[in-house]
Write a protein that holds these residues in place. Structure first.
Motif, PDB file in Angstrom:
ATOM      1  N   GLU A  72      36.928  40.298  36.171  1.00 25.22           N
ATOM      2  CA  GLU A  72      38.264  40.677  35.864  1.00 25.22           C
ATOM      3  C   GLU A  72      38.994  40.540  34.648  1.00 25.22           C
ATOM      4  OE1 GLU A  72      41.566  38.532  38.098  1.00 25.22           O
ATOM      5  OE2 GLU A  72      39.795  37.898  39.124  1.00 25.22           O
ATOM      6  N   HIS A 121      43.734  45.075  39.614  1.00 20.69           N
ATOM      7  CA  HIS A 121      43.489  44.559  41.089  1.00 20.69           C
ATOM      8  C   HIS A 121      44.893  43.677  41.522  1.00 20.69           C
ATOM      9  CE1 HIS A 121      42.855  40.108  41.630  1.00 20.69           C
ATOM     10  NE2 HIS A 121      42.868  40.109  40.262  1.00 20.69           N
ATOM     11  N   ASN A 135      33.222  38.742  42.060  1.00 16.11           N
ATOM     12  CA  ASN A 135      33.709  38.343  40.696  1.00 16.11           C
ATOM     13  C   ASN A 135      32.888  37.313  40.225  1.00 16.11           C
ATOM     14  OD1 ASN A 135      35.714  38.943  38.430  1.00 16.11           O
ATOM     15  ND2 ASN A 135      36.091  36.888  39.080  1.00 16.11           N
ATOM     16  N   HIS A 166      36.926  43.911  45.254  1.00 21.41           N
ATOM     17  CA  HIS A 166      37.178  42.640  44.392  1.00 21.41           C
ATOM     18  C   HIS A 166      37.098  41.284  45.267  1.00 21.41           C
ATOM     19  CE1 HIS A 166      38.409  40.266  41.067  1.00 21.41           C
ATOM     20  NE2 HIS A 166      39.333  39.820  41.664  1.00 21.41           N
ATOM     21  N   GLU A 222      40.926  45.638  48.571  1.00 21.21           N
ATOM     22  CA  GLU A 222      40.121  44.273  48.095  1.00 21.21           C
ATOM     23  C   GLU A 222      40.658  42.818  49.087  1.00 21.21           C
ATOM     24  OE1 GLU A 222      42.276  42.170  44.663  1.00 21.21           O
ATOM     25  OE2 GLU A 222      42.232  44.104  43.875  1.00 21.21           O
TER      26      GLU A 222
END
Length: 215
Positions: A70, A129, A21, A7, A175
């Motif tokens: 997300e 996340h 993202n 991410h 991430e």
């Protein structure tokens, strides 16, 4: 073996495998290879929800999109909780239909999120996340079927994120999110916290990505 960043909000020229993202409808946001797309609660309103969802649906079934999100819940910045629930349910159903994992944003709303684990976690992987809460909450989330991803918060000595990572069994993920810390440094710190080598950690993360069918 490569570094895998599940991410991030900006492409990085560090040779890692990254999932970028993308915000539907945002100026300059384009879906390219290795992307995620979803309705982030910060940019969600009752008025734009349907249009944003249509944009997500157009891309969700493509090979470029690896994750839905997300998406999630935020009590500090977001629309009425009823709107957030509606958007999350629709994205969870879309993730199930497309057989793609969800990447989840959650701020001070884990009580809102937990019931969805009971409903959907057996059907689709659900990854929270940037987890940086207590190890006790981490265990509760895992009991409800959620998976965890850790970011730069583990760099802080004794932080909740660092302790939770030490106690979390695989699969888990790493991430960069929107933090300038490199994924390589995050791997090094995670390996130190777990008392393993970076190569051993790479193997664990790689296996997790295979479990999600991302690679």
């Amino acid at each position: 073996m490569e570094y895998f960043d599940i991410h991030t909000h900006s492409r990085r020229s560090d040779g890692s495998v990254q999932i970028l993202n993308v915000l539907p409808g945002a100026t300059g946001s384009t879906v390219g290879a290795w992307s995620s797309i979803g309705l982030h609660p910060w940019y969600l309103t009752a008025e734009n929800k349907d249009a944003q969802l249509e944009a997500v649906e157009r891309h969700a079934g493509t090979g470029a999109v690896k994750l839905i999100g997300e998406c999630g819940f935020d009590r500090l910045r977001g629309p009425a909780m009823a709107v957030q629930h509606s958007a999350f349910r629709q994205q969870a159903e879309l993730a199930v239909a497309c057989a793609k994992p969800l990447i989840i944003h959650c701020v001070r709303a884990f009580d809102e999120l937990l019931p969805y684990g009971r409903k959907y976690a057996s059907q689709v992987p659900m990854i929270i996340h940037g987890f940086h809460k207590s190890p006790e909450l981490a265990r509760q989330l895992q009991r409800h079927g959620f998976l965890l991803s850790f970011g730069a918060a583990i760099m802080q000595e004794g932080s909740n994120a660092a302790v939770a990572l030490q106690q979390t069994g695989p699969p888990f993920f790493l991430e960069t999110d929107d933090n300038p810390t490199s994924i390589q440094r995050i791997y090094e710190r995670a390996a130190f916290l777990r008392n393993i080598t970076v190569d051993e950690l790479k193997a664990i993360i790689f296996a997790g990505w295979k479990t999600l069918q991302l690679i």
